[in-house]
Design an enzyme around this catalytic site. Structure first.
Site, PDB file in Angstrom:
ATOM      1  N   LYS A 168       0.826  -1.221   0.000  1.00  0.00           N
ATOM      2  CA  LYS A 168       0.000   0.000   0.000  1.00  0.00           C
ATOM      3  C   LYS A 168       0.858   1.269   0.000  1.00  0.00           C
ATOM      4  CE  LYS A 168      -3.474  -2.865   0.672  1.00  0.00           C
ATOM      5  NZ  LYS A 168      -3.677  -3.742   1.787  1.00  0.00           N
ATOM      6  N   ASP A 171      -9.757  -8.586  -7.248  1.00  0.00           N
ATOM      7  CA  ASP A 171      -9.926  -8.781  -5.802  1.00  0.00           C
ATOM      8  C   ASP A 171     -11.344  -8.316  -5.484  1.00  0.00           C
ATOM      9  OD1 ASP A 171     -10.141  -8.170  -3.086  1.00  0.00           O
ATOM     10  OD2 ASP A 171      -8.052  -7.581  -2.892  1.00  0.00           O
TER      11      ASP A 171
HETATM   12  N1  GDD Z   1      -6.891 -16.469   8.178  1.00  0.00           N
HETATM   13  C1  GDD Z   1      -6.679 -15.162   8.056  1.00  0.00           C
HETATM   14  N2  GDD Z   1      -6.280 -14.457   9.171  1.00  0.00           N
HETATM   15  N3  GDD Z   1      -6.877 -14.572   6.878  1.00  0.00           N
HETATM   16  C2  GDD Z   1      -6.686 -13.227   6.787  1.00  0.00           C
HETATM   17  C3  GDD Z   1      -6.270 -12.446   7.890  1.00  0.00           C
HETATM   18  C4  GDD Z   1      -6.069 -13.104   9.145  1.00  0.00           C
HETATM   19  O1  GDD Z   1      -5.717 -12.490  10.169  1.00  0.00           O
HETATM   20  N4  GDD Z   1      -6.158 -11.155   7.469  1.00  0.00           N
HETATM   21  C5  GDD Z   1      -6.490 -11.146   6.167  1.00  0.00           C
HETATM   22  N5  GDD Z   1      -6.819 -12.392   5.754  1.00  0.00           N
HETATM   23  C6  GDD Z   1      -7.221 -12.816   4.422  1.00  0.00           C
HETATM   24  C7  GDD Z   1      -8.426 -12.030   3.890  1.00  0.00           C
HETATM   25  O2  GDD Z   1      -9.647 -12.724   4.205  1.00  0.00           O
HETATM   26  C8  GDD Z   1      -8.168 -12.008   2.398  1.00  0.00           C
HETATM   27  O3  GDD Z   1      -8.685 -13.167   1.765  1.00  0.00           O
HETATM   28  C9  GDD Z   1      -6.644 -12.072   2.292  1.00  0.00           C
HETATM   29  O4  GDD Z   1      -6.160 -12.530   3.556  1.00  0.00           O
HETATM   30  C10 GDD Z   1      -6.017 -10.709   1.970  1.00  0.00           C
HETATM   31  O5  GDD Z   1      -6.485  -9.763   2.892  1.00  0.00           O
HETATM   32  P1  GDD Z   1      -7.146  -8.388   2.421  1.00  0.00           P
HETATM   33  O6  GDD Z   1      -7.563  -7.649   3.639  1.00  0.00           O
HETATM   34  O7  GDD Z   1      -8.140  -8.625   1.359  1.00  0.00           O
HETATM   35  O8  GDD Z   1      -5.863  -7.660   1.850  1.00  0.00           O
HETATM   36  P2  GDD Z   1      -5.767  -6.620   0.656  1.00  0.00           P
HETATM   37  O9  GDD Z   1      -6.646  -6.993  -0.460  1.00  0.00           O
HETATM   38  O10 GDD Z   1      -5.903  -5.251   1.221  1.00  0.00           O
HETATM   39  O11 GDD Z   1      -4.213  -6.801   0.215  1.00  0.00           O
HETATM   40  C11 GDD Z   1      -3.698  -8.090  -0.055  1.00  0.00           C
HETATM   41  O12 GDD Z   1      -4.126  -8.548  -1.320  1.00  0.00           O
HETATM   42  C12 GDD Z   1      -3.677  -7.758  -2.454  1.00  0.00           C
HETATM   43  C13 GDD Z   1      -4.205  -8.404  -3.695  1.00  0.00           C
HETATM   44  O13 GDD Z   1      -5.591  -8.372  -3.675  1.00  0.00           O
HETATM   45  C14 GDD Z   1      -2.147  -8.031  -0.029  1.00  0.00           C
HETATM   46  O14 GDD Z   1      -1.687  -9.352  -0.117  1.00  0.00           O
HETATM   47  C15 GDD Z   1      -1.602  -7.170  -1.166  1.00  0.00           C
HETATM   48  O15 GDD Z   1      -0.193  -7.239  -1.192  1.00  0.00           O
HETATM   49  C16 GDD Z   1      -2.138  -7.687  -2.498  1.00  0.00           C
HETATM   50  O16 GDD Z   1      -1.699  -6.847  -3.566  1.00  0.00           O
HETATM   51 MG    MG Z   2      -8.263  -8.250  -0.716  1.00  0.00          MG
END
Ligand code: GDD
Ligand code: MG
Length: 362
Positions: A157, A217
């Site tokens: 981010k 996403d």
């Molecule tokens: N089990 C578990 N425990 N899963 C988790 C936790 C946790 O504490 N925190 C987040 N997740 C899961 C969410 O349910 C989701 O499926 C995934 O991990 C990513 O979390 P998001 O909250 O959706 O992250 P994001 O979309 O802001 O960012 C992530 O995804 C991007 C791509 O969509 C990061 O990995 C970024 O680097 C990436 O570009």
């Molecule tokens: Mg996500």
């Protein structure tokens, strides 16, 4: 290869849709999102799945069973507290042995996992990250690579002025078991902020597998809606319509595809369904109502002369006669909108709320 699906996030950005429904169970073309993901993994011969969840919801448990209905084996790993993306995988360590795949549980993609696994092995990498180009990298993890495809920098981010590329982490990793030794047990940690930067610092080989296949996403309502529009446009044959059994359509009902209509729906005289649109099972669209670009879950009633456009409606809602629910609005489960209201500008109504007739015009 086993896959760990990260499904423990709170899905706050999808509320109120996710107030009663875990993100994995949110319907996409009338099937839980998880089912699409499992089919995709199966398509790449990945049939051993570990679901990393905060707390396993009853809904998810009932749906999954042991996975055999979906033709895979599913084990659940529950966390005592939110452990973050890496902490959640560490928590599932006892279920992992060989190289494994980690999958963010909100990604829908056509990335060729088989080719990615092959590349990981050829490169003898410690970790391989799927990478994808996006329009706005600031809301993702930005990944820089060198000319041999090795990751040189990871920036989660980043601020706009720090962005050097539009290539981001697609949320799919192939990891060697040794990566687990870099994750603290029983503690919160994230691959994105803690583990990958540490691996790079220690000089381990992290490779990028870049792909420009479809990738999205679904963590925000606009993307959740967009995914379904995209899928309808490409999967429902030639702009056509899929209508499940037991549905009744009045001869004067107009349908302009691509549209998906679930089981036991009823479309009354002179109503219009304009694709891309989805109606879940048991919905009723009354006379003269217009549904355009909307995604409606199960058992909803759209009253006479009502108008829905590019909105998301969860289960068991009722939209009163001549009301409008327009662009970006979201209704949680069991919302009742009385007659002649006009909701627009992305208003979100929480589950169980009722709006009296003639009260909102926004
Ligand atoms: N089990 C578990 N425990 N899963 C988790 C936790 C946790 O504490 N925190 C987040 N997740 C899961 C969410 O349910 C989701 O499926 C995934 O991990 C990513 O979390 P998001 O909250 O959706 O992250 P994001 O979309 O802001 O960012 C992530 O995804 C991007 C791509 O969509 C990061 O990995 C970024 O680097 C990436 O570009
Ligand atoms: Mg996500």
């Amino acid at each position: 290869m086993k896959a760990v699906i990260l499904a423990g996030g709170e899905a706050t950005r999808l509320r109120p849709l996710t107030c009663n429904t875990p993100k994995m169970m949110v319907p996409v073309l009338n099937r839980p999102f998880l089912e699409h993901l499992v089919r995709y993994l199966k398509g790449h011969r990945i049939v051993d799945v570990v679901l990393a969840v905060g707390k396993l919801s009853g809904q998810l448990h009932d749906y999954l069973g042991d996975g055999s209905r979906l033709g895979v084996s599913i084990a659940c790993s529950e966390e005592p507290f939110p452990m973050g993306t890496a902490g959640a995988v560490k928590n599932a360590e006892s279920l992992l042995d060989d190289s494994f795949l980690v999958f963010n549980g909100d990604i829908f993609t056509d990335i060729d996992l088989t080719a990615m696994i092959r590349a990981h092995r050829q490169n003898r990498a410690m970790a391989t990250l799927a990478l994808t180009p996006v329009e706005d990298p600031t809301i993702y993890g930005v990944v820089e690579t060198d000319d041999r495809g090795r990751v040189t920098r990871f920036s989660e981010k980043p601020r706009r002025e720090e962005v050097t590329t539009n290539v981001i982490n697609a949320g799919i990793y192939i990891l060697e078991p040794a990566v687990l030794s870099y994750i603290k047990p029983d503690a919160f940690s994230m691959f994105e902020r803690d583990v990958f930067p540490q691996l790079l610092e220690k000089g381990h080989a992290i490779h990028g597998y870049q792909s420009s296949e479809y990738w999205i996403d679904i963590g925000t309502p606009d993307k959740y809606l967009r995914l379904q529009h995209d899928l309808l446009r490409r999967s429902v044959c030639d702009g056509g319509t899929v209508i499940a059994t037991e549905s009744s359509l009045h001869p004067s009902a107009r349908i302009e595809g691509p549209v998906m209509i679930g089981r036991a729906c009823s479309l009354e005289a002179n109503c219009t369904i304009k694709g891309p649109a989805v109606l879940g099972a048991g919905c009723r669209v009354e006379e003269e109502a217009v549904v355009e670009g909307a995604m409606i879950w199960q058992d909803c009633t759209i009253g006479r002369g009502a108008r829905l456009r590019n909105c998301l409606v969860a289960s068991s809602c009722s939209v009163g006669e001549e009301s409008e629910v327009l662009d970006g609005c979201i209704l949680g489960d069991e919302v009742l909108i009385g007659r002649r209201n006009k909701l627009s500008n992305g208003i979100r109504i929480w589950p169980g709320r009722s709006i009296q007739p003639d009260t909102i015009s926004f």
